[in-house]
Design a protein around this motif. Structure first.
Motif: not given
Length: 286
Positions: A103-114
């Protein structure tokens, strides 16, 4: 790229033992429940032609009886990158945003990315037990702070990484599979939390890191019902008074036996999360 699949049927209580045995001999292992509470199909995936006769002999020697429906199938060539992209799109569990390296799109700004890929270690976030654990952990973060957590049976490290996202604290991680420990540390590196996660290969609570860091104020264990029951006393001995245990890997029909084993050790159920036929338990030590 070609792959070969070896599959056979076993009883429920034999599944985890055989899956663990063969995990180091093939590219991946899958276990599918065919008849609830009785029969499971083990699927072994190989990137080179397997020695089917030797594998069948190994399985039958370990079990002490013949295995049923032993099959070897050469799978058609597939664009595996495309398959992963289609079968593992990004998804959310509460504030957690789970995505693969494709996945190349950045994670949502308010998320906890894993970021975690489906690999030889268990735990890409899609299974209801992983979802239940992450949901329970996020709910705990609303009212609790933890400083010394343990991920027992860390698999891919997804829970350990999730804990660092919620509390920004060091996490101890243990698994009896060296590949799982390797994958945990690699995923920790890819997620930028390697300095916070220490992982060790060991059989449960005999791990040196457990002896060094206990008592823990949070223990997450997403394994199976039988080992949860077997390790209940060790969990209690490693958990601080008032500490929390998040347990999963069990079916709803197995809740009572897992709860009973931990209530005998002085733990009490705080919450049950059920997703389909799978259950996640949150318990507190007295």
């Amino acid at each position: 790229m070609k792959f070969w699949q070896v599959s056979f049927m076993v009883g429920e209580m034999e599944t985890s033992f055989l899956a663990e045995h063969f995990s180091g001999l093939c590219d991946s292992v899958s276990c599918l429940e065919v008849d609830e509470g009785q029969t499971w199909q083990i699927q072994l995936l190989f990137s080179v032609p397997p020695d089917a006769a030797a594998l069948q002999t190994q399985a039958e020697t370990l079990l002490g009886h013949p295995v049923e429906n032993f099959l070897v199938v050469e799978l058609p060539e597939t664009d595996w990158l495309r398959e992963v992209q289609v079968s593992f799109p990004p998804f959310s569990i509460g504030r957690f945003y789970i995505y693969g390296s494709h996945v190349k799109e950045p994670p949502p700004t308010d998320s906890l990315p894993i970021m975690v890929d489906a690999a030889t270690a268990f735990g890409s976030g899609e299974h209801p037990t992983t979802e239940g654990c992450l949901t329970a952990l996020e709910q705990l973060a609303r009212t609790r702070t933890f400083k010394n957590p343990l991920d027992m049976g860390c698999g891919s490290g997804i829970l350990a990484i999730g804990i660092t996202r919620l509390w920004q604290v060091p996490v101890a991680a243990v698994d009896n599979d060296p590949e799982s420990v390797r994958v945990t540390l690699e995923n920790a590196r890819l997620n930028g939390v390697l300095p916070l996660i220490s992982a060790e290969t060991a059989e449960g609570y005999v791990a040196k890191i457990v002896a060094k860091r206990k008592p823990f104020d949070l223990i997450a264990a997403n394994i199976l019902a039988s080992p949860l029951v077997a390790m209940a006393a060790d969990l209690k001995a490693s958990l601080a008074p008032g500490g929390i245990a998040v347990l999963s890997g069990l079916l709803t029909r197995q809740e009572d036996m897992v709860i009973a084993a931990h209530e005998e050790q002085g733990l009490h159920v705080q919450e049950r999360l059920r997703i389909g036929e799978w259950s996640t338990l949150v318990l507190e030590a007295s």
